[in-house]
Scaffold this motif. Structure first.
Motif, PDB file in Angstrom:
ATOM      1  N   UNK A   1       0.829  -1.206   0.000  1.00  0.00           N
ATOM      2  CA  UNK A   1       0.000   0.000   0.000  1.00  0.00           C
ATOM      3  C   UNK A   1       0.864   1.257   0.000  1.00  0.00           C
ATOM      4  N   UNK A   2       1.933   1.205   0.768  1.00  0.00           N
ATOM      5  CA  UNK A   2       2.864   2.338   0.839  1.00  0.00           C
ATOM      6  C   UNK A   2       3.551   2.534  -0.515  1.00  0.00           C
ATOM      7  N   UNK A   3       3.901   1.398  -1.114  1.00  0.00           N
ATOM      8  CA  UNK A   3       4.556   1.462  -2.433  1.00  0.00           C
ATOM      9  C   UNK A   3       3.621   2.157  -3.432  1.00  0.00           C
ATOM     10  N   UNK A   4       2.372   1.730  -3.458  1.00  0.00           N
ATOM     11  CA  UNK A   4       1.413   2.293  -4.411  1.00  0.00           C
ATOM     12  C   UNK A   4       1.201   3.782  -4.141  1.00  0.00           C
ATOM     13  N   UNK A   5       1.111   4.088  -2.889  1.00  0.00           N
ATOM     14  CA  UNK A   5       0.879   5.485  -2.505  1.00  0.00           C
ATOM     15  C   UNK A   5       2.062   6.360  -2.928  1.00  0.00           C
ATOM     16  N   UNK A   6       3.283   5.825  -2.683  1.00  0.00           N
ATOM     17  CA  UNK A   6       4.477   6.611  -3.039  1.00  0.00           C
ATOM     18  C   UNK A   6       4.574   6.802  -4.559  1.00  0.00           C
ATOM     19  N   UNK A   7       4.274   5.763  -5.261  1.00  0.00           N
ATOM     20  CA  UNK A   7       4.356   5.865  -6.727  1.00  0.00           C
ATOM     21  C   UNK A   7       3.330   6.886  -7.221  1.00  0.00           C
ATOM     22  N   UNK A   8       2.120   6.799  -6.701  1.00  0.00           N
ATOM     23  CA  UNK A   8       1.068   7.709  -7.153  1.00  0.00           C
ATOM     24  C   UNK A   8       1.421   9.162  -6.826  1.00  0.00           C
ATOM     25  N   UNK A   9       1.852   9.389  -5.603  1.00  0.00           N
ATOM     26  CA  UNK A   9       2.206  10.760  -5.198  1.00  0.00           C
ATOM     27  C   UNK A   9       3.424  11.250  -5.973  1.00  0.00           C
TER      28      UNK A   9
END
Lengths: 236, 167
Positions: B142-150
Motif C-alpha cells: 500500500x505504501x509502495x502504491x501510494x508513493x508511486x502515485x504521489x
C-alpha cells in the motif's frame, strides 16, 4: 459513489494502470469529464508515465563493465607470450613479414647492382642468366640421356646372361661341312650362332673353374673346328 | 553482465543525476554483490530484485552521506554540466529531442523527495512490479502504491512548473 477530486488524485495510478473496478473507473471518468483540473492532471500524469516507460535507458560508459570486472575479479592475467622454438614459423606467412623479406631482397639486389662490382653485374646480367639456365637445362638432359643409355646396356647384358643356361642345355651343333675359313654369304645369319655360343661356353666353364685355356684357343677362331668342338665336349 | 550493469547504472544515474557518481556507485554495487554473493539465497527473491535492493541500499547510504554536501552544493548545480554534456545542438533531431526530454525528466526527478523518487524510478523507469518494489524498499505494498502515485503527480506538477509539455 460520490467521486471527488481527492479520490481522483488518490486513485489516479490505479486508473492509468487499469486496476480500478469497473464502477470506480466509470465514476472516475465521469468526474474527469466535469472537472477540468482533474482532467488536466490525468492527462499530465498519463503522458508522463507513458513518456517515462518509453524512455530509453541511459548508456553507460563502455569501460564500466571492464572496471567492474577488474574491481571484482581483479586485473586480468594475460598469458605471457612465449613463442617457443617454432613459434616464429607462423609469423613468416604473415603478409607483412613476406613483404619485408621481398623488400629486403630487392634492396640487396639493387645495392649489389648499383655498387658496380663486375661479378655482380655479370651475374645479374639477364643474358648471362638466360645462358646459364640454358646450359643447366642441357647438362641435365645430357646426364639423363647418359643414365638411360647405361641402363640399356646393363639390361642387355643381364638379358644375355639370363638366356645362357638354356643354351648350355642344348648340344652345340656345328655344320660338319663348314670349313674353318670364311663363311658362305647365304649362311651369314646362322653362322653368328656358333660364335655366340662359343662365347657362352667358356663362360659356363668358368663356373666350373676350368676351360680358361679352351677359351683362349677358341676366341681367335671365329668358327671352331670339329676337333676343338670335340675337345670342348670332352671337357664338359 | 552487461544487462545487469546497465540496469544498476541507470538506477544510480536516475537517482543521483550524475553519470560519474552513477559509475562509481555501480562499481561499488557489484563489489558488494561479489562479496555477499555466497550469502545470497533464492528465498531473498529473484537475483535482479536482490541486485536492485542492494543498489537501492547503497543509494540511500550515498544520499545520506552526501546530504550534508548538498546543503551548500545543490543538485541543481550539477544540472548545467549534464545539459552541457548532452547538448542537443550537436545531435540529430530525434536524438536531440529524446535527450532533451531525458534531461528534463532528470531535473524533475532531482526535485522529488528521495522516497518518491526511488519509487517512481523503480516503477516507471526500471519497470519493476509492485511486489518487487515492495521487496526492494521493504515497505508494505500500500505504501509502495501510494508513493508511486504521489511521486507521479508531484513530478507532473514539477515538470509543468518547468514548462515541460506533457507528451
Amino acid at each position: 459513489m460520490d467521486w471527488n477530486c481527492t479520490l481522483t488524485e488518490e486513485r489516479l495510478s490505479d486508473f492509468i494502470e487499469g486496476a480500478l473496478a469497473p464502477e470506480d473507473a466509470a465514476a472516475f471518468s465521469a468526474h474527469t469529464k466535469t472537472c477540468a483540473a482533474c482532467a488536466k492532471l490525468v492527462a499530465q500524469v498519463s503522458g508522463l508515465v507513458s513518456r517515462m516507460q518509453h524512455t530509453a535507458p541511459v548508456k553507460e560508459s563502455p569501460l564500466l563493465v571492464g572496471k567492474i570486472l577488474e574491481a571484482t575479479l581483479g586485473p586480468r592475467k594475460r598469458k605471457p607470450v612465449s613463442p617457443g622454438w617454432f613459434g616464429w614459423i607462423p609469423a613468416i606467412w604473415h603478409p607483412r613479414f613476406a613483404m619485408g623479406i621481398v623488400t629486403v631482397a630487392a634492396s640487396v639486389v639493387i645495392v649489389l647492382h648499383a655498387s658496380g662490382s663486375p661479378a655482380a653485374r655479370t651475374s645479374l646480367n639477364p643474358v648471362n642468366l638466360v645462358r646459364g639456365a640454358n646450359r643447366q637445362i642441357h647438362l641435365t638432359y645430357a646426364h639423363g640421356a647418359k643414365f638411360v643409355n647405361g641402363l640399356r646396356v646393363v639390361y642387355e647384358i643381364q638379358s644375355r646372361l639370363s638366356s645362357q643356361p638354356e643354351s648350355m642345355s642344348e648340344p652345340i651343333s656345328v655344320p660338319a661341312t663348314r670349313p674353318s675359313g670364311e663363311p658362305q654369304p647365304g649362311q651369314k645369319q646362322p653362322s653368328a650362332e656358333p660364335h655366340e655360343k662359343s662365347q657362352t661356353v667358356p663362360h659356363s666353364n668358368r663356373r666350373d673353374g676350368r676351360g680358361g685355356a679352351e677359351m683362349a684357343v677358341m676366341l681367335p677362331n671365329r668358327f671352331p673346328s670339329s676337333s676343338s668342338i670335340s675337345a670342348l665336349r670332352s671337357s664338359l | 553482465m552487461r544487462r545487469h550493469t546497465r540496469r544498476v547504472f541507470n538506477l544510480c544515474y536516475r537517482f543521483t543525476g550524475n553519470s560519474t557518481s552513477a559509475e562509481d556507485l555501480s562499481q561499488e554495487v557489484f563489489l558488494r554483490i561479489f562479496r555477499t554473493l555466497p550469502s545470497y539465497q533464492s528465498s531473498q527473491g529473484a537475483f535482479p530484485t536482490w541486485l536492485t535492493s542492494v543498489t537501492r541500499n547503497l543509494l540511500v547510504d550515498h544520499y545520506r552521506r552526501s546530504r550534508r554536501d548538498r546543503m551548500t552544493d545543490s543538485i541543481d548545480d550539477a544540472m548545467p554540466q549534464l545539459e552541457e554534456r548532452h547538448s542537443p545542438a550537436r545531435m540529430p533531431d530525434k536524438l536531440a529531442q529524446a535527450s532533451e526530454l531525458s534531461a528534463q525528466l532528470q531535473r524533475g526527478l532531482a526535485r522529488l523527495s528521495p522516497e518518491l523518487r526511488e519509487a517512481v524510478i523503480l516503477r516507471d523507469l526500471q519497470g519493476l512490479d509492485y511486489a518487487e518494489i515492495r521487496g526492494v524498499l521493504q515497505v508494505p505494498e500500500g505504501t509502495v502504491k501510494s508513493r508511486i502515485n504521489r511521486g507521479r503527480i508531484e513530478l507532473a506538477r514539477i515538470l509543468e512548473e518547468m514548462g515541460v509539455r506533457p507528451a
